[in-house]
Design an enzyme around this catalytic site. Structure first.
Site, short mmCIF file in Angstrom:
data_model
loop_
_atom_site.label_atom_id
_atom_site.label_comp_id
_atom_site.label_asym_id
_atom_site.label_seq_id
_atom_site.Cartn_x
_atom_site.Cartn_y
_atom_site.Cartn_z
N TYR A 227 -1.69 0.05 10.57
CA TYR A 227 -2.00 -0.58 9.32
C TYR A 227 -0.80 -0.60 8.53
O TYR A 227 -0.38 -1.59 7.94
CB TYR A 227 -3.38 -0.06 8.77
CG TYR A 227 -3.56 -0.03 7.17
CD1 TYR A 227 -3.76 -1.84 7.02
CD2 TYR A 227 -3.02 0.52 6.19
CE1 TYR A 227 -4.11 -1.89 5.37
CE2 TYR A 227 -3.06 0.07 4.98
CZ TYR A 227 -3.75 -0.89 4.34
OH TYR A 227 -3.75 -1.29 3.17
N GLU B 223 0.11 3.44 1.64
CA GLU B 223 0.31 4.02 3.13
C GLU B 223 1.62 3.80 3.52
O GLU B 223 2.23 4.62 4.57
CB GLU B 223 -0.92 3.28 4.16
CG GLU B 223 -2.02 3.81 4.19
CD GLU B 223 -2.41 5.08 4.72
OE1 GLU B 223 -1.90 5.21 5.85
OE2 GLU B 223 -2.71 6.02 3.92
N SER C 161 0.85 -1.23 0.14
CA SER C 161 0.18 -0.15 0.01
C SER C 161 0.88 1.15 0.01
O SER C 161 1.78 1.25 0.56
CB SER C 161 -0.91 0.04 1.45
OG SER C 161 -1.55 1.42 1.38
P1 NAP Z 1 -11.34 -4.55 1.43
O1 NAP Z 1 -12.55 -4.34 0.36
O2 NAP Z 1 -11.45 -4.02 2.82
O3 NAP Z 1 -11.21 -6.33 1.27
C1 NAP Z 1 -10.57 -6.74 2.54
C2 NAP Z 1 -10.73 -8.42 2.20
O4 NAP Z 1 -9.83 -9.24 3.11
C3 NAP Z 1 -12.13 -8.89 2.52
O5 NAP Z 1 -12.40 -9.78 1.43
C4 NAP Z 1 -12.32 -9.28 3.74
O6 NAP Z 1 -13.15 -10.30 4.00
C5 NAP Z 1 -10.86 -10.05 3.85
N1 NAP Z 1 -10.13 -10.22 5.00
C6 NAP Z 1 -10.15 -9.40 6.20
N2 NAP Z 1 -9.60 -9.84 7.29
C7 NAP Z 1 -9.54 -11.46 6.76
C8 NAP Z 1 -9.01 -12.43 7.48
N3 NAP Z 1 -8.50 -12.47 8.76
N4 NAP Z 1 -8.78 -13.72 6.88
C9 NAP Z 1 -9.06 -13.76 5.66
N5 NAP Z 1 -9.80 -12.70 4.91
C10 NAP Z 1 -9.91 -11.52 5.59
O7 NAP Z 1 -9.98 -4.32 0.60
P2 NAP Z 1 -9.49 -3.76 -0.80
O8 NAP Z 1 -9.82 -2.39 -0.82
O9 NAP Z 1 -10.24 -4.92 -1.77
O10 NAP Z 1 -7.82 -4.27 -0.74
C11 NAP Z 1 -7.63 -5.23 -1.12
C12 NAP Z 1 -5.91 -5.41 -0.39
O11 NAP Z 1 -5.18 -4.28 -0.95
C13 NAP Z 1 -6.04 -5.22 1.07
O12 NAP Z 1 -4.87 -5.93 1.55
C14 NAP Z 1 -6.00 -3.79 1.25
O13 NAP Z 1 -5.00 -3.49 2.24
C15 NAP Z 1 -4.65 -3.66 -0.14
N6 NAP Z 1 -4.73 -2.10 -0.61
C16 NAP Z 1 -5.96 -1.48 -0.87
C17 NAP Z 1 -6.01 -0.12 -1.43
C18 NAP Z 1 -7.28 0.33 -2.06
O14 NAP Z 1 -7.09 1.51 -2.04
N7 NAP Z 1 -8.13 -0.23 -2.35
C19 NAP Z 1 -4.62 0.41 -2.01
C20 NAP Z 1 -3.41 -0.29 -1.47
C21 NAP Z 1 -3.73 -1.59 -0.84
P3 NAP Z 1 -14.69 -9.71 4.58
O15 NAP Z 1 -15.49 -9.31 3.28
O16 NAP Z 1 -15.21 -10.90 5.08
O17 NAP Z 1 -14.42 -8.50 5.28
O1 G4F Z 2 -10.85 6.68 2.43
P1 G4F Z 2 -9.63 6.40 3.62
O2 G4F Z 2 -10.17 5.81 4.90
O3 G4F Z 2 -8.17 5.68 2.93
P2 G4F Z 2 -6.91 5.75 3.39
O4 G4F Z 2 -6.66 6.11 4.74
O5 G4F Z 2 -6.09 6.73 2.25
O6 G4F Z 2 -6.76 4.18 3.37
C1 G4F Z 2 -7.02 3.51 1.85
O7 G4F Z 2 -6.04 3.46 0.84
C2 G4F Z 2 -4.81 2.94 1.24
C3 G4F Z 2 -3.85 3.29 0.20
O8 G4F Z 2 -3.08 4.31 0.32
C4 G4F Z 2 -5.05 1.26 1.42
F1 G4F Z 2 -3.90 0.92 1.87
C5 G4F Z 2 -6.08 1.36 2.69
O9 G4F Z 2 -6.23 0.00 2.95
C6 G4F Z 2 -7.30 2.02 2.35
O10 G4F Z 2 -7.80 1.28 1.14
O11 G4F Z 2 -9.21 8.06 3.87
C7 G4F Z 2 -8.66 8.73 2.82
C8 G4F Z 2 -8.38 10.34 3.59
C9 G4F Z 2 -7.73 10.16 4.95
O12 G4F Z 2 -6.66 11.19 4.81
C10 G4F Z 2 -8.57 10.30 5.91
O13 G4F Z 2 -8.16 11.25 7.08
O14 G4F Z 2 -9.60 10.80 3.78
C11 G4F Z 2 -9.80 11.22 5.11
N1 G4F Z 2 -10.93 11.35 5.64
C12 G4F Z 2 -11.81 12.73 5.95
N2 G4F Z 2 -12.75 12.39 6.66
C13 G4F Z 2 -11.77 10.44 6.12
C14 G4F Z 2 -12.93 11.03 6.55
N3 G4F Z 2 -11.72 8.99 5.96
C15 G4F Z 2 -12.46 8.25 6.20
N4 G4F Z 2 -12.54 6.98 6.39
N5 G4F Z 2 -13.75 8.64 6.82
C16 G4F Z 2 -13.91 10.01 6.86
O15 G4F Z 2 -15.03 10.25 7.53
#
Ligand code: NAP
Ligand code: G4F
Length: 348
Positions: free
Chosen positions: A156, A135, A133
């Site tokens: 995280y 992050e 990520s």
């Molecule tokens: P997500 O929608 O939160 O999906 C997470 C998945 O992991 C869900 O299928 C969840 O199952 C499963 N999970 C959670 N805890 C688990 C456990 N203990 N054992 C097995 N499965 C488990 O996340 P996403 O946005 O698809 O992201 C996919 C991956 O990319 C994650 O590793 C995330 O950290 C990483 N990532 C995401 C982003 C982004 O912007 N989306 C960016 C960078 C990296 P349930 O459905 O049962 O909750």
């Molecule tokens: O949408 P967010 O919660 O995503 P964040 O923290 O960037 O993390 C996501 O992206 C990561 C990749 O860079 C992934 F690894 C991670 O798993 C996840 O998918 O927050 C985005 C921004 C933050 O700066 C937060 O402080 O939005 C700001 N924010 C402002 N108000 C909020 C809110 N975030 C959330 N969730 N809820 C609010 O009400």
């Protein structure tokens, strides 16, 4: 026929990746957590009853906290490619559930690597993708690329750094084909409702139709490099098709503030957000990541990958989807049902 195993298949990315691989002719196996309610909603378009002919998607109960269970699934699925997407992926929640986040995100990855290592010893040559990520860059100044030093700002992000380095170590120590994708934020209509983009588009749509009055947010000044999840899963697959394993940043190269996302979405939705958005300190993080802006030159040059969906197209796609959901909700309310999907709104 190639076989893939996806942890986190029920999540946003897992569902897009499963669709992508099925369309390429893969047999896809996915790990689903046992829950007291259905948690396979995102897979409904591709799931077929296992008794029907031509089934390409197989689901297995499992959890990355259970290494033995994962090994059994690996034996049954016999994958050529393993995609580790499972995570407690919410940054704000990781401050409240730090130990749990480390167990799933960091140690969960280690369990999978150990199992994959033993599987490879049986003469198999699995390729593995590890979901890293942006992050992990945290407070490192933008733009961030593969050479940028990690400076994680949440439990995280620290756990993702540990998983990243476990993956690098297993690649170097045991010659395994493992790639770390360092993906910047990517969104879609399937994005979890508590991430800021989806929280905004869902609330604006409900406000527009009179189903909700206020939207409470945290820091509006944080900037993110937001892309479309459907584009990003292709990059995951491309990494595993290369002659040798490596790590890649995947990003659009454009950064917008939460305020800009809100402005763009509210304009398109036809809502004046200044009348309905309020700040709630509970959504601020103890340590914030101020600016993420990715430099994906390496992915562009070596993988031939580039994002297709623009920021404005992404916002519109999400607003359109949530307006449709709000209309369905409005119809049910008009028919006498109480407001839907209210559960947990106050802690989001
Ligand atoms: P997500 O929608 O939160 O999906 C997470 C998945 O992991 C869900 O299928 C969840 O199952 C499963 N999970 C959670 N805890 C688990 C456990 N203990 N054992 C097995 N499965 C488990 O996340 P996403 O946005 O698809 O992201 C996919 C991956 O990319 C994650 O590793 C995330 O950290 C990483 N990532 C995401 C982003 C982004 O912007 N989306 C960016 C960078 C990296 P349930 O459905 O049962 O909750
Ligand atoms: O949408 P967010 O919660 O995503 P964040 O923290 O960037 O993390 C996501 O992206 C990561 C990749 O860079 C992934 F690894 C991670 O798993 C996840 O998918 O927050 C985005 C921004 C933050 O700066 C937060 O402080 O939005 C700001 N924010 C402002 N108000 C909020 C809110 N975030 C959330 N969730 N809820 C609010 O009400």
């Amino acid at each position: 026929m190639k076989r893939a195993l996806i942890t986190g298949i029920t999540g946003q990315d897992g569902s897009f990746l499963a669709e992508f691989l099925l369309a390429k002719g893969y047999q896809v196996h996915g790990i689903v957590r046992r829950a007291s309610t259905f948690n396979t909603e995102r897979l409904e378009a591709i799931y077929k009853d296992q008794h029907e002919a031509g089934v390409g998607l197989f689901l297995h109960y499992g959890d990355v906290s259970d290494g033995t269970g994962f090994r059994h699934i690996l034996e049954r699925a016999q994958p050529d490619e393993v995609y580790n997407l499972a995570a407690q992926s919410h940054v704000r929640v990781s401050f409240d559930q730090a130990e749990y986040t480390a167990d799933v995100v960091a140690t969960g990855t280690l369990r999978i690597l150990e199992a994959v290592r033993d599987y490879a010893r049986q003469g198999r040559s699995p390729r593995m993708y590890q979901a890293g990520s942006s992050e992990m860059f945290g407070a490192a100044p933008p733009p961030q690329n593969e050479s940028t030093r990690f400076y994680p700002r949440s439990p995280y992000a620290v756990s993702k750094c540990a998983a990243h380095w476990y993956a690098v170590n297993y690649r170097e120590a045991y010659g395994l084909f493992i790639c770390n994708g360092i993906l910047f934020n990517h969104e879609s209509p399937r994005r979890g409702e508590t991430f800021v983009t989806r929280k905004i588009t869902r609330a604006l749509a409900r406000i527009k139709l009179g189903l909700q009055k206020k939207l409470y947010l945290g820091n509006l000044e944080a900037r993110r490099d937001w892309g479309y999840a459907g584009d990003y899963v292709e990059a995951m697959w491309l990494m595993l098709q290369q002659p040798s394993p490596d790590d890649y940043v995947v990003a659009t190269g454009e950064s917008h503030s939460v305020r800009e996302f809100l402005d763009t979405a509210a304009d398109y939705c036809g809502v004046n957000w200044k009348n309905c958005v309020e700040t709630d300190p509970r959504y601020f993080r103890p340590t914030e990541v101020d600016v993420l802006l990715g430099d994906a030159s390496k992915a562009r040059e070596r993988l031939g990958w580039r994002p297709r969906v623009t920021f404005e197209e992404l916002v519109r796609m999400m607003v359109d989807h949530d307006l449709e959901l709000a209309r369905q909700e409005e119809t049910l309310v008009a028919a006498g049902h109480s407001l839907l999907r209210q559960g947990g709104a106050s802690y989001r």
